[in-house]
Write a protein that holds these residues in place. Sequence first.
Motif, mmCIF file in Angstrom:
data_model
loop_
_atom_site.group_PDB
_atom_site.id
_atom_site.type_symbol
_atom_site.label_atom_id
_atom_site.label_comp_id
_atom_site.label_asym_id
_atom_site.label_seq_id
_atom_site.Cartn_x
_atom_site.Cartn_y
_atom_site.Cartn_z
ATOM 1 N N THR A 1 -16.643 -75.775 -7.227
ATOM 2 C CA THR A 1 -17.440 -75.474 -5.695
ATOM 3 C C THR A 1 -18.849 -75.681 -6.126
ATOM 4 O O THR A 1 -19.407 -74.971 -6.950
ATOM 5 N N VAL B 1 -16.508 -79.040 -2.461
ATOM 6 C CA VAL B 1 -15.214 -78.903 -2.913
ATOM 7 C C VAL B 1 -14.935 -80.087 -4.114
ATOM 8 O O VAL B 1 -15.296 -81.192 -3.534
ATOM 9 N N LEU C 1 -19.222 -67.941 -0.903
ATOM 10 C CA LEU C 1 -18.177 -67.872 -1.849
ATOM 11 C C LEU C 1 -18.094 -66.421 -2.415
ATOM 12 O O LEU C 1 -19.040 -65.739 -2.866
ATOM 13 N N ASN D 1 -12.960 -67.082 -7.007
ATOM 14 C CA ASN D 1 -12.190 -68.305 -7.506
ATOM 15 C C ASN D 1 -10.818 -68.060 -7.888
ATOM 16 O O ASN D 1 -10.513 -67.109 -8.293
ATOM 17 N N GLY E 1 -12.830 -72.599 -5.296
ATOM 18 C CA GLY E 1 -13.670 -71.336 -4.603
ATOM 19 C C GLY E 1 -12.589 -70.716 -3.464
ATOM 20 O O GLY E 1 -11.788 -71.209 -2.774
#
Length: 388
Positions: A162, A145, A351, A354, A339
Amino acid sequence: MRSIRPLLAATGLVAALALTATACGPGEDDATGKPAAGSTAGQEAGALPGGLAETLKKHGVDPEKWKTGEWKNWDKDKWLREAKDFVNPVIEGLWKPKRMKSAKDPAKTMAAGDVSGDRGVTDPEPAPVRAEPEKTPYHDYAAPVGKVFFDSPEGSMVCSGTVVKDPGNPGRSNLVWTAGHCVHAGSKGGWYRNIVFVPAYNDQGKSAAALKNAQQQEVAPYGAYWADWATTSGEWLADGGPTGGEGAPYDYAVLHVKPEQGTKSLEETVGNALAVDFDAPEISRIDALGAWGYPAAPPYDGLIMHKCVDRPGRLSISPDTPAMYRIGCTMTGGSSGGGWFRKGDDGKSVLVSNTSIGPVTSGWLAGPQLGRGAEEVFTTTSEKFAGH
């Protein structure tokens, strides 16, 4: 009962992200005009590669002046808009600690707009989930991150992003997942400029007072990574707007980045990257989603990484667009692009979305489902740089 499940889920998500970085290196407001070492910015100050120079010339921009200030010209005719026209030459030293700290959250993109329940399937609004600060150092708990900085006509802006795995470069990914509105203004504008990704920003979670005279290493322990390519959805380009609009369900983007200094890949530098899941289960079958980011609008200041975990619901912007994920979360602007993760079948975090939009009251966040269109955006970027 509602608060217990997210807390339990959060434990698993954090554990999956807790991987130590393998290396650390160093990363004012004025640009120096010098090309970065190991970059493709040219060997002479102010020089640009032929492709970038030709693109700028086509739009009436003097490439020799771009890196020394012409990028500040936001005239409509010179604001590059088309997917093929992305340019983002390295301006070494531009993003210094003071400039990063002054970057604003793109708050206008955090308004929900008209999301009435009769416009497709929308579940009841979730109760707010208080965002919790991530443990420090961030590289031990959420290494992938970081923050995305960019310049817009309104000034310097900030989002979150991310590091994601790149099938075209296994173990050496230079791909960053973020929101479309963090790289492109949508239907009424073009590509933003001076886009950089700073992983593990403020790694030790220091306060504003402690960072008053911070050195580059304190706020950017892994340096700055400049986007040399960006891809977002055609729907965002066509329909994205100041409050998300009908482009919100397609509000995602992939950056390919390169270090301002050195040549080591982003994944090797931070020590981790997450896989992207384009086949996530239906929203009703997901027990918990976790959103990570750096909220910058009050009551936050953009310096501290936070996270929220909640059972997702559905939010429909239009009956003609896919329902978005929605969770309770008090994070504000600046967390945009951060993310959203769930635990995959192998127990590892992947993931799945977002942060895109949220209400002015900051009680929830919504993010797009990642389907075939998102996979195409991702694959296009990966294949463009495969083996590089």
